[in-house]
Scaffold this active site. Structure first.
Site, short mmCIF file in Angstrom:
data_model
loop_
_atom_site.label_atom_id
_atom_site.label_comp_id
_atom_site.label_asym_id
_atom_site.label_seq_id
_atom_site.Cartn_x
_atom_site.Cartn_y
_atom_site.Cartn_z
N GLU A 92 -2.56 7.64 -4.73
CA GLU A 92 -2.93 7.00 -6.00
C GLU A 92 -4.40 7.13 -6.37
O GLU A 92 -4.77 7.01 -7.53
CB GLU A 92 -2.54 5.52 -5.99
CG GLU A 92 -3.39 4.64 -5.07
CD GLU A 92 -2.99 3.17 -5.15
OE1 GLU A 92 -1.79 2.87 -5.08
OE2 GLU A 92 -3.91 2.33 -5.29
N HIS A 104 -0.88 -0.02 -9.69
CA HIS A 104 -1.62 -1.01 -8.89
C HIS A 104 -2.09 -2.18 -9.76
O HIS A 104 -3.28 -2.53 -9.77
CB HIS A 104 -2.80 -0.35 -8.18
CG HIS A 104 -3.11 -1.00 -6.86
ND1 HIS A 104 -3.34 -0.28 -5.71
CD2 HIS A 104 -3.22 -2.31 -6.49
CE1 HIS A 104 -3.58 -1.11 -4.71
NE2 HIS A 104 -3.51 -2.34 -5.15
N ARG A 133 0.86 -1.19 0.00
CA ARG A 133 0.00 0.00 0.00
C ARG A 133 0.89 1.24 0.00
O ARG A 133 1.92 1.26 0.68
CB ARG A 133 -0.92 0.04 1.23
CG ARG A 133 -2.12 -0.88 1.15
CD ARG A 133 -3.15 -0.48 0.09
NE ARG A 133 -4.28 -1.39 0.03
CZ ARG A 133 -4.36 -2.47 -0.76
NH1 ARG A 133 -3.38 -2.77 -1.58
NH2 ARG A 133 -5.45 -3.23 -0.73
P1 NAD Z 1 -1.39 -11.38 4.88
O1 NAD Z 1 -2.38 -10.95 5.89
O2 NAD Z 1 -1.34 -12.82 4.46
O3 NAD Z 1 0.09 -11.01 5.39
C1 NAD Z 1 0.41 -9.78 5.97
C2 NAD Z 1 1.59 -10.02 6.91
O4 NAD Z 1 1.99 -8.74 7.43
C3 NAD Z 1 1.22 -10.91 8.11
O5 NAD Z 1 2.17 -11.93 8.25
C4 NAD Z 1 1.24 -9.94 9.28
O6 NAD Z 1 1.64 -10.54 10.51
C5 NAD Z 1 2.28 -8.93 8.80
N1 NAD Z 1 2.22 -7.68 9.54
C6 NAD Z 1 1.15 -7.07 10.11
N2 NAD Z 1 1.54 -5.94 10.73
C7 NAD Z 1 2.87 -5.86 10.56
C8 NAD Z 1 3.85 -4.92 10.98
N3 NAD Z 1 3.53 -3.88 11.75
N4 NAD Z 1 5.12 -5.12 10.61
C9 NAD Z 1 5.48 -6.20 9.86
N5 NAD Z 1 4.60 -7.13 9.44
C10 NAD Z 1 3.31 -6.95 9.79
O7 NAD Z 1 -1.59 -10.43 3.64
P2 NAD Z 1 -1.11 -10.67 2.13
O8 NAD Z 1 -2.17 -11.39 1.38
O9 NAD Z 1 0.27 -11.21 2.13
O10 NAD Z 1 -1.12 -9.16 1.59
C11 NAD Z 1 -0.21 -8.20 2.08
C12 NAD Z 1 -0.62 -6.83 1.59
O11 NAD Z 1 -0.44 -6.77 0.17
C13 NAD Z 1 -2.11 -6.50 1.79
O12 NAD Z 1 -2.35 -5.95 3.06
C14 NAD Z 1 -2.39 -5.51 0.69
O13 NAD Z 1 -2.23 -4.21 1.21
C15 NAD Z 1 -1.30 -5.76 -0.33
N6 NAD Z 1 -1.81 -6.20 -1.64
C16 NAD Z 1 -1.48 -5.50 -2.75
C17 NAD Z 1 -1.95 -5.91 -3.99
C18 NAD Z 1 -1.58 -5.19 -5.28
O14 NAD Z 1 -2.22 -5.42 -6.31
N7 NAD Z 1 -0.58 -4.33 -5.29
C19 NAD Z 1 -2.77 -7.04 -4.08
C20 NAD Z 1 -3.08 -7.75 -2.91
C21 NAD Z 1 -2.59 -7.33 -1.70
#
Ligand code: NAD
Length: 330
Positions: free
Chosen positions: A263, A295, A234
């Site tokens: 964005e 994105h 994000r």
């Molecule tokens: P997920 O919930 O499986 O994993 C997120 C991880 O981040 C978890 O292991 C959690 O413990 C960790 N986390 C939470 N707070 C934290 C902190 N303060 N410091 C370090 N780690 C922390 O999520 P995911 O499916 O792996 O997705 C991750 C992110 O990717 C989503 O939150 C979303 O914002 C982003 N995303 C972007 C796109 C894109 O098209 N660019 C698409 C999907 C997801």
């Protein structure tokens, strides 16, 4: 069930129409984003379906509630744009698509790394113009480089698996360690150490009050000279003005971003004939070592299939009063 779909693009409609044959819901598609001004379009609907840049704040939610909306169905994983307290107060449920294709996003992060490093985007243009020079196209081997991963959930884990194949040393920080990631040989350490040791830093944690501006002036100063920073998570994980400063003073060697703090006024639209007022994105675009995609990390056929099916299943579970396994709560 009548569903108002906001921020609809032709491909969203195409996928909903493809899978709705099995569900037979009634969709109203709106190109506009959901916000307090457009929330009135949800009149006569039961559900609003929203994406990453819809503004689902308290004001929007109050209007949705007056219109009788009972469910907000996010067709994405992140839910930082929804005021969950306000939704709970209005008794509106929120569901999301927690996992659709971690591979899509992790592979895109890799694409940003390889493109920035090996400059294939520049080589493509050069060769097309008959310029076969290699000047300034020099890259580095990923093998044996240290990759710092912040957030080792579904996407972070997949990213670690991919980078393992390149022979990288992978270090990671997460508030909760993932044993599948440890099993890959990834070493967990403090956030500070990951910042200090990474040649390439890739962000895969959610945006929340703890992670906002994780990459800022102070943290950038602790990183290696010439660090590559990749953000497919994000935009607001990075304080944009500090990243620009880091690029100007050459501390940051490469920046690859699929997401950008501001964005919502830019991404997913063709603005090629419009005067862009956001000076920060224009400054970012002026650096030869910055690569921006709008994105699109999630945007694969497999991910679109899964997003659509899970969204329809989420709506069906709500419609049939079944447990909402993908509900988001405060
Ligand atoms: P997920 O919930 O499986 O994993 C997120 C991880 O981040 C978890 O292991 C959690 O413990 C960790 N986390 C939470 N707070 C934290 C902190 N303060 N410091 C370090 N780690 C922390 O999520 P995911 O499916 O792996 O997705 C991750 C992110 O990717 C989503 O939150 C979303 O914002 C982003 N995303 C972007 C796109 C894109 O098209 N660019 C698409 C999907 C997801």
């Amino acid at each position: 069930m009548r569903i108002a779909v906001f921020s609809t693009k032709s491909y969203d409609q195409e996928y909903f129409e493809k899978y709705n044959k099995e569900y037979n819901y009634s969709f109203s598609y709106y190109e506009t984003a959901l916000n307090p001004d457009t929330a009135k379009l949800s009149t006569d609907c039961d559900v609003v379906c929203v994406f990453v840049n819809d503004i689902v704040d308290e004001n929007t939610i109050k209007i949705l509630s007056k219109n009788g909306i009972k469910l907000i169905a996010l067709r994405c994983a992140g839910y930082n744009n929804v005021d969950l307290d306000a939704a709970a107060k209005e008794n509106i449920k929120v569901v999301r698509v927690p996992a659709y294709s971690p591979e899509a996003v992790a592979e895109h992060a890799l694409a940003l790394i390889l493109t920035l490093n090996r400059k294939t985007h520049k080589a493509y243009n050069r060769v097309r113009e008959g310029n076969f020079s290699l000047k300034n196209l020099i890259g580095f081997n990923l093998s044996n480089k240290t990759i710092g991963v912040i957030g080792t959930g579904k996407i972070g884990e997949t990213f670690c698996k991919i980078l393992n194949g390149f022979g990288c040393k992978i270090i990671a920080y997460d508030i909760a360690e993932n044993e599948n990631v440890t099993a890959l040989g990834v070493e967990y350490m403090s956030l500070e150490k990951v910042f200090e040791q990474a040649d390439v830093l890739s962000l895969h944690c959610p945006l929340n009050k703890h992670t906002k501006h994780l990459v800022n002036k102070a943290s950038i100063e602790t990183m290696k000279d010439g660090v590559m920073i990749i953000n497919t998570s994000r935009g607001a994980l990075i304080k944009t003005e500090d990243a620009i400063e880091g690029l100007k003073n050459k501390k940051i060697g490469y920046l690859g971003i699929d997401v950008y703090e501001q964005e919502e006024n830019l991404f997913f639209e063709d603005l090629s004939e419009i005067i862009i007022e956001d000076d920060m994105i224009l400054r970012l675009l002026s650096f030869p070592n910055v690569l921006i995609t709008s994105h699109q990390a999630y945007f694969t056929k497999e991910a679109m299939d899964q997003i659509t099916i899970t969204t329809l299943e989420n709506i069906t579970a709500f419609d049939q009063n079944k447990a909402l396994k993908n509900e988001v709560k405060q």
